[in-house]
Motif scaffolding. Sequence first.
Motif, PDB file in Angstrom:
ATOM      1  N   PRO A  26       0.802  -1.229   0.000  1.00  0.00           N
ATOM      2  CA  PRO A  26       0.000   0.000   0.000  1.00  0.00           C
ATOM      3  C   PRO A  26       0.832   1.276   0.000  1.00  0.00           C
ATOM      4  CG  PRO A  26      -0.868  -1.543   1.594  1.00  0.00           C
ATOM      5  CD  PRO A  26       0.426  -2.109   1.119  1.00  0.00           C
ATOM      6  N   VAL A  71      -2.619   6.619   7.748  1.00  0.00           N
ATOM      7  CA  VAL A  71      -3.471   5.481   8.107  1.00  0.00           C
ATOM      8  C   VAL A  71      -2.756   4.166   7.832  1.00  0.00           C
ATOM      9  CG1 VAL A  71      -5.625   4.318   7.570  1.00  0.00           C
ATOM     10  CG2 VAL A  71      -5.574   6.770   7.833  1.00  0.00           C
ATOM     11  N   ILE A  72      -2.012   4.102   6.731  1.00  0.00           N
ATOM     12  CA  ILE A  72      -1.277   2.870   6.427  1.00  0.00           C
ATOM     13  C   ILE A  72      -0.280   2.569   7.536  1.00  0.00           C
ATOM     14  CG2 ILE A  72       0.389   1.839   4.869  1.00  0.00           C
ATOM     15  CD1 ILE A  72      -0.960   3.372   2.605  1.00  0.00           C
ATOM     16  N   LEU A  74      -0.355   3.746  10.597  1.00  0.00           N
ATOM     17  CA  LEU A  74      -1.045   3.573  11.874  1.00  0.00           C
ATOM     18  C   LEU A  74      -1.581   2.155  12.019  1.00  0.00           C
ATOM     19  CD1 LEU A  74      -2.073   5.311  14.289  1.00  0.00           C
ATOM     20  CD2 LEU A  74      -4.205   5.496  13.069  1.00  0.00           C
ATOM     21  N   LEU A  75      -2.163   1.634  10.953  1.00  0.00           N
ATOM     22  CA  LEU A  75      -2.782   0.324  11.038  1.00  0.00           C
ATOM     23  C   LEU A  75      -1.792  -0.801  10.819  1.00  0.00           C
ATOM     24  CD1 LEU A  75      -6.083   0.974   9.131  1.00  0.00           C
ATOM     25  CD2 LEU A  75      -5.718   0.829  11.557  1.00  0.00           C
ATOM     26  N   VAL A  77      -1.046  -2.138   7.966  1.00  0.00           N
ATOM     27  CA  VAL A  77      -1.623  -3.088   7.018  1.00  0.00           C
ATOM     28  C   VAL A  77      -0.745  -3.229   5.785  1.00  0.00           C
ATOM     29  CG1 VAL A  77      -3.995  -2.853   7.704  1.00  0.00           C
ATOM     30  CG2 VAL A  77      -3.029  -1.239   6.089  1.00  0.00           C
ATOM     31  N   ARG A  79       0.894  -5.379   4.573  1.00  0.00           N
ATOM     32  CA  ARG A  79       1.198  -6.769   4.268  1.00  0.00           C
ATOM     33  C   ARG A  79       0.662  -7.081   2.878  1.00  0.00           C
ATOM     34  NH1 ARG A  79      -3.474  -6.475   7.015  1.00  0.00           N
ATOM     35  NH2 ARG A  79      -5.153  -7.848   6.400  1.00  0.00           N
ATOM     36  N   GLU A  81      -1.281  -8.874  -0.109  1.00  0.00           N
ATOM     37  CA  GLU A  81      -2.700  -9.203  -0.173  1.00  0.00           C
ATOM     38  C   GLU A  81      -2.908 -10.234  -1.263  1.00  0.00           C
ATOM     39  OE1 GLU A  81      -6.596  -6.786  -1.799  1.00  0.00           O
ATOM     40  OE2 GLU A  81      -4.595  -5.980  -1.868  1.00  0.00           O
TER      41      GLU A  81
END
Lengths: 245, 105
Positions: A26, A71-72, A74-75, A77, A79, A81
């Motif tokens: 991301p 946000v990327i 913070l979360l 995520v 990883r 997909e």
Amino acid sequence: MEAVTFFIAAGVVLAGACGVVFLKNPVHAALSLVATLFGIAIHFINLEAYFLAAVQIIVYAGAIVILFLFVIMLLGVDRAENIRTEPIIGQRHLALLALVGFLVIGTLIGIATAGEVTGVPPQEATFLPSEGGLAIEQVTELGDGTIVAPEENIHDIGRSLFSTRYVFALELTALLLTIAVVGAVVLSRRPKIEFESIPETEVSAFFQIEQSDQSSVVVEEVCEDEIAGHEPVTEPKSGSEMMDE
Amino acid sequence: MTFALTIGPGYYLALSAMLFVIGSIGLLVRRNPLIMFMCIELMLNAANLAFVSFGKDMGDLGGQVSVLFVLVVAAAEVVIGLAIVVAVMRRRPKASVDEVSVLRG
């Protein structure tokens, strides 16, 4: 010159867009999005919309993409997909069909606008901006070769925004931004009591069991409170306590 | 080397259509909610390009004003959408968009 700029910027835009869609990470996708937005800004300059080019870079690349990156991070995520899963049957074929359809429609629009096959030629279709709107002032070249347009563009957009035609929409925009800020604060506020995360499998079964337990216990608690003469416990609080157990 | 090619609005509209298609394909194919938001941004930008192109073609400033409004709406949408994503991901960290069909946070 305009053609050279156009094709270079178009290459940047399309490459960035493909990067957004096809890159796994991301963070890389967000950086590709920045490339696309810069390309669009170059196109805006090419189209003599100087103010919009600046706003595009400041707002999109400077604020929105940074928000995405926040946000990327913070979360966590970032990883990989699995793109292979297909929840809706045949959705990839539908996407391919949409590609072909949009390309055909785009080509038709292009041909119609060029006025070669059908439709009204652009210059004849031009109408005067109706009351309240403003016409684009052309780039004027002075005698010594200097070009005056950028400030005029900003002035015209400002006057047009506060003209009778757009001022209501402008005020609605302010309202929308206020709602967005309040909504974001409300949504991202942490609740006082931390909920435990729901197990991933069988959400519905978990929910039913919890419901039946909760109702019986709530009745008991209320009875005890009435006997003791205390203030009755409200239902949501007891429900959250049940979830903690 | 000189280019005699003049870039009419058709070129910009074709580019806009391609950008829109790429964005919609991404929206259909990807499962990460953040990437899906980025694809929505791509589609909005395609619309912006078409707005400005038409505005220049017709000599009307309304195209550029519309782009400003689209920009504001896009910003509001991203703020709310990302807040929802953060709220959902906080509850179940592994969720993809297919599993978030309960709307229970």
